[in-house]
Design a protein around this motif. Structure first.
Motif, PDB file in Angstrom:
ATOM      1  N   THR A  34      21.539  29.483 -58.507  1.00  0.00           N
ATOM      2  CA  THR A  34      21.337  30.929 -58.488  1.00  0.00           C
ATOM      3  C   THR A  34      20.588  31.376 -59.741  1.00  0.00           C
ATOM      4  N   ALA A  35      20.969  30.816 -60.905  1.00  0.00           N
ATOM      5  CA  ALA A  35      20.326  31.187 -62.163  1.00  0.00           C
ATOM      6  C   ALA A  35      18.849  30.803 -62.164  1.00  0.00           C
ATOM      7  N   LEU A  36      18.541  29.594 -61.725  1.00  0.00           N
ATOM      8  CA  LEU A  36      17.152  29.138 -61.711  1.00  0.00           C
ATOM      9  C   LEU A  36      16.312  29.927 -60.710  1.00  0.00           C
ATOM     10  N   LYS A  37      16.914  30.254 -59.571  1.00  0.00           N
ATOM     11  CA  LYS A  37      16.203  31.056 -58.573  1.00  0.00           C
ATOM     12  C   LYS A  37      15.936  32.458 -59.110  1.00  0.00           C
ATOM     13  N   PHE A  38      16.906  33.009 -59.829  1.00  0.00           N
ATOM     14  CA  PHE A  38      16.733  34.331 -60.427  1.00  0.00           C
ATOM     15  C   PHE A  38      15.611  34.307 -61.459  1.00  0.00           C
ATOM     16  N   LEU A  39      15.587  33.278 -62.309  1.00  0.00           N
ATOM     17  CA  LEU A  39      14.536  33.165 -63.317  1.00  0.00           C
ATOM     18  C   LEU A  39      13.158  33.019 -62.670  1.00  0.00           C
ATOM     19  N   GLU A  40      13.119  32.350 -61.529  1.00  0.00           N
ATOM     20  CA  GLU A  40      11.855  32.210 -60.807  1.00  0.00           C
ATOM     21  C   GLU A  40      11.311  33.576 -60.395  1.00  0.00           C
ATOM     22  N   GLN A  41      12.222  34.498 -60.038  1.00  0.00           N
ATOM     23  CA  GLN A  41      11.789  35.848 -59.665  1.00  0.00           C
ATOM     24  C   GLN A  41      11.159  36.586 -60.847  1.00  0.00           C
ATOM     25  N   LEU A  42      11.505  36.136 -62.062  1.00  0.00           N
ATOM     26  CA  LEU A  42      10.943  36.756 -63.260  1.00  0.00           C
ATOM     27  C   LEU A  42       9.672  36.048 -63.711  1.00  0.00           C
ATOM     28  N   GLY A  43       9.269  35.014 -62.966  1.00  0.00           N
ATOM     29  CA  GLY A  43       8.080  34.262 -63.334  1.00  0.00           C
ATOM     30  C   GLY A  43       8.342  33.125 -64.286  1.00  0.00           C
ATOM     31  N   VAL A  44       9.622  32.728 -64.431  1.00  0.00           N
ATOM     32  CA  VAL A  44      10.005  31.641 -65.328  1.00  0.00           C
ATOM     33  C   VAL A  44      10.169  30.357 -64.522  1.00  0.00           C
ATOM     34  N   LYS A  45       9.467  29.320 -64.916  1.00  0.00           N
ATOM     35  CA  LYS A  45       9.575  28.033 -64.237  1.00  0.00           C
ATOM     36  C   LYS A  45      10.832  27.290 -64.690  1.00  0.00           C
ATOM     37  N   LYS A  46      11.311  26.385 -63.835  1.00  0.00           N
ATOM     38  CA  LYS A  46      12.531  25.639 -64.113  1.00  0.00           C
ATOM     39  C   LYS A  46      12.463  24.907 -65.441  1.00  0.00           C
ATOM     40  N   GLU A  47      11.307  24.290 -65.721  1.00  0.00           N
ATOM     41  CA  GLU A  47      11.174  23.502 -66.952  1.00  0.00           C
ATOM     42  C   GLU A  47      11.088  24.381 -68.197  1.00  0.00           C
ATOM     43  N   GLU A  48      10.909  25.691 -68.025  1.00  0.00           N
ATOM     44  CA  GLU A  48      10.846  26.597 -69.173  1.00  0.00           C
ATOM     45  C   GLU A  48      12.223  27.106 -69.586  1.00  0.00           C
ATOM     46  N   ALA A  49      13.239  26.861 -68.777  1.00  0.00           N
ATOM     47  CA  ALA A  49      14.599  27.315 -69.076  1.00  0.00           C
ATOM     48  C   ALA A  49      15.260  26.355 -70.062  1.00  0.00           C
ATOM     49  N   ILE A  50      15.675  26.874 -71.192  1.00  0.00           N
ATOM     50  CA  ILE A  50      16.278  26.072 -72.257  1.00  0.00           C
ATOM     51  C   ILE A  50      17.795  26.211 -72.178  1.00  0.00           C
ATOM     52  N   PRO A  51      18.544  25.094 -72.156  1.00  0.00           N
ATOM     53  CA  PRO A  51      20.010  25.178 -72.071  1.00  0.00           C
ATOM     54  C   PRO A  51      20.657  25.542 -73.404  1.00  0.00           C
ATOM     55  N   ALA A  52      20.398  26.749 -73.857  1.00  0.00           N
ATOM     56  CA  ALA A  52      20.955  27.241 -75.120  1.00  0.00           C
ATOM     57  C   ALA A  52      20.908  28.754 -75.104  1.00  0.00           C
ATOM     58  N   ASP A  53      21.586  29.377 -76.070  1.00  0.00           N
ATOM     59  CA  ASP A  53      21.577  30.830 -76.173  1.00  0.00           C
ATOM     60  C   ASP A  53      20.527  31.267 -77.185  1.00  0.00           C
ATOM     61  N   VAL A  54      20.208  32.549 -77.191  1.00  0.00           N
ATOM     62  CA  VAL A  54      19.155  33.078 -78.055  1.00  0.00           C
ATOM     63  C   VAL A  54      19.512  32.944 -79.530  1.00  0.00           C
ATOM     64  N   VAL A  55      20.779  33.165 -79.886  1.00  0.00           N
ATOM     65  CA  VAL A  55      21.178  33.075 -81.294  1.00  0.00           C
ATOM     66  C   VAL A  55      20.948  31.660 -81.820  1.00  0.00           C
ATOM     67  N   THR A  56      21.328  30.659 -81.035  1.00  0.00           N
ATOM     68  CA  THR A  56      21.135  29.274 -81.460  1.00  0.00           C
ATOM     69  C   THR A  56      19.649  28.952 -81.603  1.00  0.00           C
ATOM     70  N   LEU A  57      18.829  29.427 -80.688  1.00  0.00           N
ATOM     71  CA  LEU A  57      17.389  29.178 -80.773  1.00  0.00           C
ATOM     72  C   LEU A  57      16.809  29.781 -82.048  1.00  0.00           C
ATOM     73  N   GLN A  58      17.214  30.999 -82.385  1.00  0.00           N
ATOM     74  CA  GLN A  58      16.696  31.628 -83.595  1.00  0.00           C
ATOM     75  C   GLN A  58      17.215  30.928 -84.841  1.00  0.00           C
ATOM     76  N   PHE A  59      18.474  30.541 -84.833  1.00  0.00           N
ATOM     77  CA  PHE A  59      19.078  29.837 -85.968  1.00  0.00           C
ATOM     78  C   PHE A  59      18.356  28.509 -86.208  1.00  0.00           C
ATOM     79  N   ALA A  60      18.124  27.757 -85.136  1.00  0.00           N
ATOM     80  CA  ALA A  60      17.452  26.468 -85.258  1.00  0.00           C
ATOM     81  C   ALA A  60      16.011  26.637 -85.740  1.00  0.00           C
ATOM     82  N   ALA A  61      15.325  27.661 -85.214  1.00  0.00           N
ATOM     83  CA  ALA A  61      13.938  27.895 -85.614  1.00  0.00           C
ATOM     84  C   ALA A  61      13.840  28.257 -87.090  1.00  0.00           C
TER      85      ALA A  61
END
Length: 218
Positions: free
Chosen positions: A167-194
């Motif tokens: 359901t999540a991947l199908k929903f992201l597809e509706q937003l124009g996001v491809k499956k391989e573009e979905a990162i298994p992490a939250d935004v805070v962790t991504l910003q912290f790591a960056a």
């Protein structure tokens, strides 16, 4: 009740239940424009829940390899009200805070006594939605970018998690996001790591963000 009805009822009732629940999971994808993503989320019939412009001070605590908990001292730009947000979905058990929420200064001290280190500040505009069994959020973070994050709730049934992921991947597809573009992490962790990756090594008189983080857990 016919044979087919009885068979389907029995089949539906037999579901494998896990001894330990699968924890909440997150899928995050960068988007070109947050407001455009919000328009697409609304078009997908997601229910708007909350939103606003905020200034956050993020505190982080590491529990294991790749497992973090975050506490956000949040100030609403419009009302200047302060709140404490817990991002602890990676943990199997909720930790008791045991803090007195009076001011950002005293609260920050309390979090540090609990083992949380001040990680970074951020300015963020966010929109939060509900979509079926999922929670969806769009973020526009100053000097970092725009993102869409989908939260999959905890479950003890592995088949339910499979349905959540589809359901999540199908929903992201509706937003124009491809499956391989979905990162298994939250935004805070991504910003912290960056921020840790981008921080240059500090000298003897000036520690880097990564150095301060390591010192906190030495």
């Amino acid at each position: 009740m016919g044979f087919l009805d009885a068979f389907m009822l029995k089949r539906k009732a037999v579901q494998h239940s896990l001894k330990w629940p699968l924890p909440e999971a997150r899928l995050t994808a960068p988007v070109a424009d947050a407001e455009d993503a919000v328009a697409k989320i609304k078009k997908a019939h997601a229910k708007f829940l909350s939103g606003g412009e905020f200034v956050d001070t993020v505190y982080a605590k590491q529990y294991g390899e790749g497992v973090f908990a975050y506490m956000l001292i949040r100030t609403d730009k419009k009302t200047e009200n302060e709140t404490l947000l817990a991002e602890t979905y990676m943990l199997n058990e909720d930790e008791r805070l045991g803090v007195d929420v009076e001011s950002s200064f005293s609260l920050g001290e309390s979090l540090e006594r609990m083992g949380y280190a001040r990680a970074f500040p951020r300015e963020v505009t966010e929109w939060r939605f509900g979509y079926m069994m999922l929670r969806v959020a769009a973020f526009d973070i100053t000097d970092f970018g725009a993102f869409v994050e989908v939260a999959l709730p905890s479950t003890k049934v592995d088949k339910v998690r499979e349905l959540q992921e589809k359901t999540a991947l199908k929903f992201l597809e509706q937003l124009g996001v491809k499956k391989e573009e979905a990162i298994p992490a939250d935004v805070v962790t991504l910003q912290f790591a960056a921020m840790m990756d981008d921080e240059p090594p500090g000298g003897a008189s000036q520690q880097s963000q990564r150095g301060r983080w390591k010192d906190a857990y030495a």
